[in-house]
Motif scaffolding. Structure first.
Motif, PDB file in Angstrom:
ATOM      1  N   GLY A  30       0.802  -1.218   0.000  1.00 41.65           N
ATOM      2  CA  GLY A  30       0.000   0.000   0.000  1.00 41.65           C
ATOM      3  C   GLY A  30       0.833   1.265   0.000  1.00 41.65           C
ATOM      4  N   ILE A  31       2.060   1.189  -0.508  1.00 36.87           N
ATOM      5  CA  ILE A  31       2.967   2.338  -0.496  1.00 36.87           C
ATOM      6  C   ILE A  31       2.689   3.233  -1.689  1.00 36.87           C
ATOM      7  N   VAL A  32       2.513   4.508  -1.422  1.00 35.71           N
ATOM      8  CA  VAL A  32       2.306   5.496  -2.481  1.00 35.71           C
ATOM      9  C   VAL A  32       3.593   6.311  -2.604  1.00 35.71           C
ATOM     10  N   PRO A  33       4.337   6.173  -3.693  1.00 30.64           N
ATOM     11  CA  PRO A  33       5.614   6.887  -3.810  1.00 30.64           C
ATOM     12  C   PRO A  33       5.417   8.385  -3.990  1.00 30.64           C
ATOM     13  N   ASP A  34       6.382   9.124  -3.500  1.00 32.57           N
ATOM     14  CA  ASP A  34       6.414  10.578  -3.674  1.00 32.57           C
ATOM     15  C   ASP A  34       7.055  10.857  -5.034  1.00 32.57           C
ATOM     16  N   THR A  35       6.310  11.433  -5.945  1.00 35.72           N
ATOM     17  CA  THR A  35       6.831  11.666  -7.294  1.00 35.72           C
ATOM     18  C   THR A  35       7.332  13.092  -7.493  1.00 35.72           C
ATOM     19  N   SER A  36       7.508  13.832  -6.401  1.00 31.89           N
ATOM     20  CA  SER A  36       7.994  15.207  -6.531  1.00 31.89           C
ATOM     21  C   SER A  36       9.477  15.236  -6.850  1.00 31.89           C
ATOM     22  N   LYS A  37       9.944  16.387  -7.299  1.00 33.09           N
ATOM     23  CA  LYS A  37      11.362  16.579  -7.622  1.00 33.09           C
ATOM     24  C   LYS A  37      12.088  17.041  -6.362  1.00 33.09           C
ATOM     25  N   PRO A  38      13.161  16.346  -5.942  1.00 29.08           N
ATOM     26  CA  PRO A  38      13.879  16.738  -4.723  1.00 29.08           C
ATOM     27  C   PRO A  38      14.407  18.173  -4.823  1.00 29.08           C
ATOM     28  N   SER A  39      14.068  19.004  -3.859  1.00 25.05           N
ATOM     29  CA  SER A  39      14.458  20.425  -3.920  1.00 25.05           C
ATOM     30  C   SER A  39      15.944  20.630  -3.664  1.00 25.05           C
ATOM     31  N   GLU A  40      16.600  19.663  -3.045  1.00 22.64           N
ATOM     32  CA  GLU A  40      18.022  19.829  -2.703  1.00 22.64           C
ATOM     33  C   GLU A  40      18.941  19.744  -3.923  1.00 22.64           C
ATOM     34  N   ILE A  41      18.466  19.148  -4.997  1.00 23.86           N
ATOM     35  CA  ILE A  41      19.288  19.017  -6.205  1.00 23.86           C
ATOM     36  C   ILE A  41      19.209  20.316  -7.004  1.00 23.86           C
ATOM     37  N   SER A  42      20.360  20.899  -7.280  1.00 25.37           N
ATOM     38  CA  SER A  42      20.400  22.233  -7.881  1.00 25.37           C
ATOM     39  C   SER A  42      19.965  22.233  -9.345  1.00 25.37           C
ATOM     40  N   ALA A  43      19.494  23.381  -9.786  1.00 21.96           N
ATOM     41  CA  ALA A  43      19.103  23.548 -11.187  1.00 21.96           C
ATOM     42  C   ALA A  43      20.309  23.350 -12.109  1.00 21.96           C
ATOM     43  N   ASP A  44      21.485  23.766 -11.653  1.00 23.83           N
ATOM     44  CA  ASP A  44      22.694  23.616 -12.459  1.00 23.83           C
ATOM     45  C   ASP A  44      23.027  22.137 -12.665  1.00 23.83           C
ATOM     46  N   ALA A  45      22.890  21.343 -11.599  1.00 23.48           N
ATOM     47  CA  ALA A  45      23.155  19.909 -11.701  1.00 23.48           C
ATOM     48  C   ALA A  45      22.186  19.254 -12.675  1.00 23.48           C
ATOM     49  N   ILE A  46      20.940  19.695 -12.642  1.00 21.25           N
ATOM     50  CA  ILE A  46      19.928  19.133 -13.542  1.00 21.25           C
ATOM     51  C   ILE A  46      20.227  19.511 -14.987  1.00 21.25           C
ATOM     52  N   THR A  47      20.590  20.765 -15.201  1.00 23.19           N
ATOM     53  CA  THR A  47      20.893  21.231 -16.563  1.00 23.19           C
ATOM     54  C   THR A  47      22.056  20.457 -17.167  1.00 23.19           C
ATOM     55  N   LYS A  48      23.122  20.250 -16.387  1.00 23.40           N
ATOM     56  CA  LYS A  48      24.284  19.506 -16.881  1.00 23.40           C
ATOM     57  C   LYS A  48      23.919  18.052 -17.190  1.00 23.40           C
ATOM     58  N   ALA A  49      23.085  17.454 -16.336  1.00 21.36           N
ATOM     59  CA  ALA A  49      22.678  16.071 -16.565  1.00 21.36           C
ATOM     60  C   ALA A  49      21.807  15.960 -17.812  1.00 21.36           C
ATOM     61  N   GLN A  50      20.898  16.915 -17.992  1.00 23.19           N
ATOM     62  CA  GLN A  50      20.019  16.880 -19.162  1.00 23.19           C
ATOM     63  C   GLN A  50      20.792  17.097 -20.453  1.00 23.19           C
ATOM     64  N   ALA A  51      21.889  17.850 -20.370  1.00 26.69           N
ATOM     65  CA  ALA A  51      22.731  18.038 -21.557  1.00 26.69           C
ATOM     66  C   ALA A  51      23.385  16.727 -21.986  1.00 26.69           C
ATOM     67  N   GLU A  52      23.658  15.854 -21.045  1.00 26.27           N
ATOM     68  CA  GLU A  52      24.244  14.547 -21.369  1.00 26.27           C
ATOM     69  C   GLU A  52      23.192  13.569 -21.889  1.00 26.27           C
ATOM     70  N   GLY A  53      21.992  13.642 -21.324  1.00 28.14           N
ATOM     71  CA  GLY A  53      20.850  12.936 -21.878  1.00 28.14           C
ATOM     72  C   GLY A  53      20.712  11.459 -21.601  1.00 28.14           C
ATOM     73  N   GLU A  54      21.669  10.846 -20.940  1.00 29.70           N
ATOM     74  CA  GLU A  54      21.612   9.395 -20.721  1.00 29.70           C
ATOM     75  C   GLU A  54      22.470   9.017 -19.534  1.00 29.70           C
ATOM     76  N   VAL A  55      22.095   7.925 -18.862  1.00 30.69           N
ATOM     77  CA  VAL A  55      22.954   7.323 -17.847  1.00 30.69           C
ATOM     78  C   VAL A  55      22.868   5.814 -18.017  1.00 30.69           C
ATOM     79  N   ILE A  56      24.043   5.190 -18.221  1.00 29.34           N
ATOM     80  CA  ILE A  56      24.122   3.737 -18.394  1.00 29.34           C
ATOM     81  C   ILE A  56      24.459   3.112 -17.044  1.00 29.34           C
ATOM     82  N   VAL A  57      23.641   2.148 -16.618  1.00 25.92           N
ATOM     83  CA  VAL A  57      23.782   1.547 -15.294  1.00 25.92           C
ATOM     84  C   VAL A  57      24.077   0.060 -15.431  1.00 25.92           C
ATOM     85  N   TYR A  58      25.196  -0.400 -14.845  1.00 28.40           N
ATOM     86  CA  TYR A  58      25.462  -1.832 -14.710  1.00 28.40           C
ATOM     87  C   TYR A  58      24.939  -2.255 -13.341  1.00 28.40           C
ATOM     88  N   THR A  59      24.121  -3.306 -13.309  1.00 24.76           N
ATOM     89  CA  THR A  59      23.406  -3.591 -12.072  1.00 24.76           C
ATOM     90  C   THR A  59      23.007  -5.052 -11.961  1.00 24.76           C
TER      91      THR A  59
END
Length: 364
Positions: A30-59
Protein backbone atom coordinates in the motif's frame (compact mmCIF):
# COMPACT_ATOMS: atom_id res chain seq x y z
CA UNK A 1 -8.46 -20.41 -7.77
CA UNK A 2 -5.09 -20.63 -9.49
CA UNK A 3 -2.96 -23.69 -8.77
CA UNK A 4 0.16 -23.34 -6.62
CA UNK A 5 2.26 -23.87 -9.74
CA UNK A 6 0.42 -21.11 -11.54
CA UNK A 7 0.78 -18.73 -8.65
CA UNK A 8 4.48 -19.44 -8.25
CA UNK A 9 5.01 -18.90 -11.96
CA UNK A 10 3.68 -15.38 -11.49
CA UNK A 11 6.59 -14.49 -9.24
CA UNK A 12 8.97 -13.60 -12.09
CA UNK A 13 12.08 -15.50 -11.04
CA UNK A 14 14.89 -13.36 -12.37
CA UNK A 15 18.61 -13.77 -11.82
CA UNK A 16 18.22 -15.61 -8.51
CA UNK A 17 16.67 -12.58 -6.86
CA UNK A 18 13.04 -11.79 -6.17
CA UNK A 19 11.58 -8.37 -6.69
CA UNK A 20 7.88 -7.65 -6.76
CA UNK A 21 6.32 -6.22 -9.88
CA UNK A 22 2.90 -5.53 -8.47
CA UNK A 23 0.30 -3.53 -10.31
CA UNK A 24 0.32 0.04 -9.08
CA UNK A 25 3.91 -0.40 -7.89
CA UNK A 26 3.04 -0.57 -4.20
CA UNK A 27 5.06 -3.68 -3.41
CA UNK A 28 1.94 -5.23 -1.93
CA UNK A 29 2.33 -2.85 1.00
CA UNK A 30 0.00 0.00 0.00
CA UNK A 31 2.97 2.34 -0.50
CA UNK A 32 2.31 5.50 -2.48
CA UNK A 33 5.61 6.89 -3.81
CA UNK A 34 6.41 10.58 -3.67
CA UNK A 35 6.83 11.67 -7.29
CA UNK A 36 7.99 15.21 -6.53
CA UNK A 37 11.36 16.58 -7.62
CA UNK A 38 13.88 16.74 -4.72
CA UNK A 39 14.46 20.42 -3.92
CA UNK A 40 18.02 19.83 -2.70
CA UNK A 41 19.29 19.02 -6.21
CA UNK A 42 20.40 22.23 -7.88
CA UNK A 43 19.10 23.55 -11.19
CA UNK A 44 22.69 23.62 -12.46
CA UNK A 45 23.16 19.91 -11.70
CA UNK A 46 19.93 19.13 -13.54
CA UNK A 47 20.89 21.23 -16.56
CA UNK A 48 24.28 19.51 -16.88
CA UNK A 49 22.68 16.07 -16.56
CA UNK A 50 20.02 16.88 -19.16
CA UNK A 51 22.73 18.04 -21.56
CA UNK A 52 24.24 14.55 -21.37
CA UNK A 53 20.85 12.94 -21.88
CA UNK A 54 21.61 9.40 -20.72
CA UNK A 55 22.95 7.32 -17.85
CA UNK A 56 24.12 3.74 -18.39
CA UNK A 57 23.78 1.55 -15.29
CA UNK A 58 25.46 -1.83 -14.71
CA UNK A 59 23.41 -3.59 -12.07
CA UNK A 60 22.29 -6.86 -10.50
CA UNK A 61 18.86 -5.37 -9.74
CA UNK A 62 16.03 -7.09 -11.63
CA UNK A 63 14.20 -5.32 -14.42
CA UNK A 64 11.15 -4.74 -12.22
CA UNK A 65 12.99 -2.07 -10.23
CA UNK A 66 13.55 -0.11 -13.41
CA UNK A 67 9.95 -0.56 -14.49
CA UNK A 68 8.98 1.29 -11.33
CA UNK A 69 11.80 3.84 -11.24
CA UNK A 70 12.30 4.96 -14.84
CA UNK A 71 8.88 6.57 -15.45
CA UNK A 72 9.09 8.56 -12.22
CA UNK A 73 12.67 9.69 -12.82
CA UNK A 74 11.85 10.74 -16.38
CA UNK A 75 8.79 12.60 -15.10
CA UNK A 76 11.04 14.57 -12.73
CA UNK A 77 13.92 14.97 -15.21
CA UNK A 78 12.69 14.84 -18.81
CA UNK A 79 15.32 14.30 -21.46
CA UNK A 80 17.49 11.87 -19.46
CA UNK A 81 17.25 8.22 -20.50
CA UNK A 82 18.18 5.48 -18.03
CA UNK A 83 19.76 2.44 -19.73
CA UNK A 84 20.15 -0.45 -17.25
CA UNK A 85 22.32 -3.43 -18.17
CA UNK A 86 21.70 -6.55 -16.08
CA UNK A 87 24.92 -8.25 -14.94
CA UNK A 88 25.89 -10.41 -11.98
CA UNK A 89 28.76 -9.30 -9.74
CA UNK A 90 31.78 -11.09 -11.27
CA UNK A 91 30.55 -10.43 -14.82
CA UNK A 92 29.94 -6.78 -13.98
CA UNK A 93 33.44 -6.28 -12.61
CA UNK A 94 35.17 -8.07 -15.48
CA UNK A 95 33.21 -6.20 -18.14
CA UNK A 96 33.61 -2.74 -16.67
CA UNK A 97 37.35 -3.10 -16.02
CA UNK A 98 37.93 -4.59 -19.45
CA UNK A 99 36.05 -1.76 -21.13
CA UNK A 100 37.92 0.89 -19.17
CA UNK A 101 41.26 -0.72 -20.02
CA UNK A 102 40.46 -0.78 -23.75
CA UNK A 103 38.95 2.70 -23.79
CA UNK A 104 35.54 1.39 -24.83
CA UNK A 105 32.27 2.90 -23.63
CA UNK A 106 31.23 1.54 -20.26
CA UNK A 107 28.84 2.16 -17.37
CA UNK A 108 28.26 5.55 -15.78
CA UNK A 109 26.76 4.15 -12.59
CA UNK A 110 27.00 0.81 -10.78
CA UNK A 111 24.28 -0.58 -8.51
CA UNK A 112 24.95 -3.93 -6.85
CA UNK A 113 24.36 -5.83 -3.61
CA UNK A 114 27.55 -7.88 -3.75
CA UNK A 115 30.44 -6.67 -1.55
CA UNK A 116 32.97 -8.25 -3.91
CA UNK A 117 31.78 -6.05 -6.75
CA UNK A 118 32.98 -2.97 -4.93
CA UNK A 119 36.21 -4.53 -3.71
CA UNK A 120 36.94 -5.32 -7.35
CA UNK A 121 35.98 -1.86 -8.61
CA UNK A 122 37.24 0.34 -5.81
CA UNK A 123 39.88 2.10 -7.93
CA UNK A 124 37.39 2.62 -10.79
CA UNK A 125 34.78 4.50 -8.76
CA UNK A 126 34.35 8.21 -8.16
CA UNK A 127 34.57 9.52 -4.61
CA UNK A 128 31.96 12.23 -5.19
CA UNK A 129 29.90 13.40 -2.25
CA UNK A 130 26.14 13.28 -2.59
CA UNK A 131 24.06 16.29 -1.59
CA UNK A 132 22.17 13.83 0.64
CA UNK A 133 25.25 12.54 2.47
CA UNK A 134 24.20 14.06 5.81
CA UNK A 135 20.72 12.51 5.61
CA UNK A 136 22.08 8.96 5.41
CA UNK A 137 22.99 6.57 8.24
CA UNK A 138 26.65 5.68 8.60
CA UNK A 139 26.29 2.14 7.24
CA UNK A 140 24.87 3.59 3.99
CA UNK A 141 28.09 5.49 3.21
CA UNK A 142 31.01 3.14 3.96
CA UNK A 143 33.43 4.71 1.46
CA UNK A 144 33.60 8.15 -0.17
CA UNK A 145 31.26 8.09 -3.16
CA UNK A 146 29.70 4.72 -2.27
CA UNK A 147 26.12 4.89 -1.02
CA UNK A 148 23.48 2.31 -0.15
CA UNK A 149 20.12 2.96 -1.79
CA UNK A 150 18.51 0.07 0.09
CA UNK A 151 19.34 -2.66 2.59
CA UNK A 152 17.39 -5.92 2.53
CA UNK A 153 16.81 -7.81 5.80
CA UNK A 154 17.03 -11.57 5.97
CA UNK A 155 13.80 -13.39 6.73
CA UNK A 156 12.50 -16.88 7.37
CA UNK A 157 9.98 -18.09 4.79
CA UNK A 158 7.93 -21.14 5.77
CA UNK A 159 5.18 -23.31 4.37
CA UNK A 160 2.10 -22.74 6.51
CA UNK A 161 0.76 -26.27 5.97
CA UNK A 162 3.91 -28.30 6.53
CA UNK A 163 5.95 -26.37 9.11
CA UNK A 164 5.67 -28.33 12.35
CA UNK A 165 4.36 -26.50 15.40
CA UNK A 166 4.13 -22.74 15.85
CA UNK A 167 5.43 -20.46 13.08
CA UNK A 168 9.18 -19.83 13.44
CA UNK A 169 10.34 -16.52 14.84
CA UNK A 170 14.08 -17.11 14.96
CA UNK A 171 16.93 -19.14 13.53
CA UNK A 172 16.83 -21.11 16.77
CA UNK A 173 13.20 -22.07 16.03
CA UNK A 174 14.22 -23.39 12.61
CA UNK A 175 17.20 -25.24 14.12
CA UNK A 176 14.88 -26.88 16.65
CA UNK A 177 12.88 -28.66 13.93
CA UNK A 178 15.93 -29.48 11.78
CA UNK A 179 16.70 -33.01 13.08
CA UNK A 180 13.22 -34.24 12.13
CA UNK A 181 13.25 -32.48 8.75
CA UNK A 182 16.35 -33.68 6.97
CA UNK A 183 16.48 -32.18 3.49
CA UNK A 184 13.44 -30.01 4.20
CA UNK A 185 15.26 -26.76 4.97
CA UNK A 186 16.87 -24.45 2.44
CA UNK A 187 19.10 -21.40 2.16
CA UNK A 188 21.55 -19.81 -0.27
CA UNK A 189 24.62 -21.78 -1.25
CA UNK A 190 27.95 -20.59 0.08
CA UNK A 191 28.99 -19.86 -3.52
CA UNK A 192 26.19 -17.28 -3.64
CA UNK A 193 27.76 -14.16 -2.20
CA UNK A 194 24.40 -13.18 -0.75
CA UNK A 195 24.33 -16.43 1.21
CA UNK A 196 27.96 -16.47 2.27
CA UNK A 197 27.92 -12.80 3.32
CA UNK A 198 24.98 -13.45 5.64
CA UNK A 199 26.45 -16.62 7.13
CA UNK A 200 29.81 -14.95 7.68
CA UNK A 201 28.20 -11.87 9.25
CA UNK A 202 26.25 -14.01 11.71
CA UNK A 203 29.43 -15.80 12.84
CA UNK A 204 31.15 -12.45 13.42
CA UNK A 205 28.32 -11.19 15.64
CA UNK A 206 26.92 -14.25 17.41
CA UNK A 207 28.91 -16.59 19.64
CA UNK A 208 26.33 -19.32 19.04
CA UNK A 209 26.36 -19.03 15.23
CA UNK A 210 28.37 -22.18 14.59
CA UNK A 211 26.30 -24.28 17.03
CA UNK A 212 23.25 -23.07 15.08
CA UNK A 213 24.84 -24.02 11.75
CA UNK A 214 25.81 -27.41 13.20
CA UNK A 215 22.08 -28.06 13.76
CA UNK A 216 20.84 -26.47 10.53
CA UNK A 217 23.41 -27.65 7.98
CA UNK A 218 22.72 -31.42 7.95
CA UNK A 219 19.04 -30.75 7.17
CA UNK A 220 19.60 -27.94 4.66
CA UNK A 221 19.66 -28.05 0.88
CA UNK A 222 21.69 -25.15 -0.51
CA UNK A 223 20.59 -23.35 -3.66
CA UNK A 224 21.90 -20.47 -5.77
CA UNK A 225 18.50 -19.15 -6.81
CA UNK A 226 16.09 -17.36 -4.48
CA UNK A 227 13.21 -17.88 -6.88
CA UNK A 228 13.75 -21.64 -6.96
CA UNK A 229 13.71 -21.80 -3.16
CA UNK A 230 10.45 -19.86 -2.95
CA UNK A 231 8.86 -22.08 -5.58
CA UNK A 232 9.85 -25.25 -3.75
CA UNK A 233 8.69 -23.82 -0.43
CA UNK A 234 5.28 -23.08 -1.97
CA UNK A 235 5.08 -26.59 -3.41
CA UNK A 236 5.94 -28.19 -0.05
CA UNK A 237 9.35 -29.56 -0.98
CA UNK A 238 10.82 -27.43 1.80
CA UNK A 239 9.17 -26.57 5.11
CA UNK A 240 11.31 -23.46 5.76
CA UNK A 241 14.03 -21.32 4.27
CA UNK A 242 16.34 -19.06 6.26
CA UNK A 243 18.50 -16.12 5.17
CA UNK A 244 15.84 -15.52 2.53
CA UNK A 245 15.69 -12.12 0.84
CA UNK A 246 13.49 -9.48 2.44
CA UNK A 247 12.22 -8.74 -1.07
CA UNK A 248 9.86 -11.70 -0.58
CA UNK A 249 7.82 -9.73 1.97
CA UNK A 250 6.13 -7.62 -0.66
CA UNK A 251 5.79 -10.44 -3.14
CA UNK A 252 3.58 -13.01 -1.42
CA UNK A 253 0.22 -11.25 -1.10
CA UNK A 254 -0.08 -9.73 -4.59
CA UNK A 255 0.79 -13.10 -6.12
CA UNK A 256 -1.74 -15.01 -4.00
CA UNK A 257 0.89 -16.87 -1.99
CA UNK A 258 0.30 -15.39 1.47
CA UNK A 259 -2.16 -18.20 2.26
CA UNK A 260 0.52 -20.77 1.40
CA UNK A 261 3.70 -19.15 2.69
CA UNK A 262 4.38 -17.12 5.80
CA UNK A 263 7.46 -15.14 6.75
CA UNK A 264 9.10 -13.72 9.85
CA UNK A 265 12.25 -11.83 10.75
CA UNK A 266 15.14 -13.76 12.24
CA UNK A 267 14.69 -12.22 15.67
CA UNK A 268 17.96 -13.70 16.98
CA UNK A 269 20.04 -12.22 14.16
CA UNK A 270 18.56 -10.32 11.22
CA UNK A 271 21.37 -9.94 8.72
CA UNK A 272 20.89 -6.94 6.41
CA UNK A 273 22.43 -6.72 2.91
CA UNK A 274 23.02 -3.17 1.57
CA UNK A 275 22.57 -2.45 -2.13
CA UNK A 276 25.23 0.10 -3.06
CA UNK A 277 25.56 2.59 -5.87
CA UNK A 278 28.62 4.47 -7.16
CA UNK A 279 29.45 6.72 -10.10
CA UNK A 280 32.19 5.34 -12.34
CA UNK A 281 35.36 7.43 -12.43
CA UNK A 282 35.66 9.25 -15.77
CA UNK A 283 32.08 8.33 -16.77
CA UNK A 284 30.91 9.64 -20.14
CA UNK A 285 27.67 10.79 -18.50
CA UNK A 286 29.03 11.67 -15.07
CA UNK A 287 26.52 14.43 -14.35
CA UNK A 288 23.54 12.27 -15.30
CA UNK A 289 24.95 9.41 -13.19
CA UNK A 290 25.39 11.76 -10.22
CA UNK A 291 21.83 13.00 -10.64
CA UNK A 292 20.42 9.48 -10.66
CA UNK A 293 22.48 8.52 -7.62
CA UNK A 294 21.29 11.62 -5.76
CA UNK A 295 17.68 10.99 -6.78
CA UNK A 296 17.82 7.45 -5.39
CA UNK A 297 19.20 8.83 -2.11
CA UNK A 298 16.60 11.62 -1.84
CA UNK A 299 13.45 11.22 0.25
CA UNK A 300 11.21 11.03 -2.86
CA UNK A 301 13.58 8.58 -4.56
CA UNK A 302 13.63 6.40 -1.46
CA UNK A 303 9.84 6.13 -1.51
CA UNK A 304 10.00 5.09 -5.16
CA UNK A 305 12.56 2.44 -4.19
CA UNK A 306 10.47 1.06 -1.34
CA UNK A 307 7.31 1.09 -3.47
CA UNK A 308 9.13 -1.32 -5.79
CA UNK A 309 9.95 -3.72 -2.95
CA UNK A 310 13.38 -2.46 -1.82
CA UNK A 311 13.99 -1.55 1.83
CA UNK A 312 14.73 2.17 2.21
CA UNK A 313 17.76 3.28 4.24
CA UNK A 314 16.64 6.81 5.17
CA UNK A 315 14.94 7.07 8.56
CA UNK A 316 12.73 9.96 7.44
CA UNK A 317 10.81 7.77 4.96
CA UNK A 318 9.90 5.11 7.52
CA UNK A 319 6.28 6.29 7.65
CA UNK A 320 5.47 6.17 3.93
CA UNK A 321 7.59 3.04 3.40
CA UNK A 322 6.16 1.10 6.34
CA UNK A 323 7.77 -2.32 6.76
CA UNK A 324 10.01 -1.59 3.78
CA UNK A 325 12.39 0.67 5.67
CA UNK A 326 15.43 -0.29 7.75
CA UNK A 327 14.11 1.83 10.62
CA UNK A 328 10.86 -0.14 10.75
CA UNK A 329 12.74 -3.44 10.68
CA UNK A 330 15.03 -2.20 13.46
CA UNK A 331 12.06 -1.07 15.55
CA UNK A 332 10.57 -4.55 15.16
CA UNK A 333 13.57 -6.77 15.96
CA UNK A 334 15.65 -4.37 18.08
CA UNK A 335 18.91 -2.66 17.23
CA UNK A 336 20.88 -5.43 18.94
CA UNK A 337 19.51 -7.95 16.45
CA UNK A 338 20.35 -5.98 13.30
CA UNK A 339 23.53 -7.42 11.78
CA UNK A 340 24.59 -5.23 8.85
CA UNK A 341 26.70 -7.07 6.27
CA UNK A 342 29.89 -4.99 6.14
CA UNK A 343 32.28 -4.13 3.34
CA UNK A 344 35.11 -6.04 4.95
CA UNK A 345 37.97 -7.64 3.00
CA UNK A 346 38.22 -10.26 5.75
CA UNK A 347 35.04 -11.80 4.35
CA UNK A 348 36.89 -12.89 1.22
CA UNK A 349 40.00 -13.98 3.08
CA UNK A 350 37.95 -16.13 5.46
CA UNK A 351 35.99 -18.02 2.80
CA UNK A 352 38.21 -21.11 2.36
CA UNK A 353 38.26 -21.83 6.10
CA UNK A 354 34.57 -21.00 6.39
CA UNK A 355 33.69 -23.35 3.53
CA UNK A 356 35.62 -26.19 5.15
CA UNK A 357 33.90 -25.60 8.50
CA UNK A 358 30.44 -25.55 6.91
CA UNK A 359 31.20 -28.72 4.95
CA UNK A 360 32.07 -30.43 8.23
CA UNK A 361 28.77 -29.29 9.74
CA UNK A 362 26.83 -30.65 6.76
CA UNK A 363 28.34 -34.11 7.20
CA UNK A 364 27.04 -34.59 10.74
Amino acid sequence: MRSITGRVAALGLIGGLLLTACSGGDGGQGIVPDTSKPSEISADAITKAQAEGEVIVYTNSPDELWDELIPKFEQAYPGIRISPVSLNGPELVQRLLSEKKSGASTADLVIDSSPSTFFGLQDALSDRSSVFDAALPDYAKPWPGLYAISAEPSIIVYNRATFPGEPPKSLADVAAIAPDNRGKLTTYDIDSENGYAQMWTLTKNRDDAWPLFDKLAPSTKYEMNGGSMTQKLAQGEYVAGYFQSGLVRGLLKPNGLDSVLGWSYESDGTTVVPRYTAVVKGAAHANAAALLQDYLLSAPGQTVACSSGLTAVRDDVAEPCGDLSVKSVTDTVGQQNILMVPLDEAMRADKPAFSARLAKAREQ
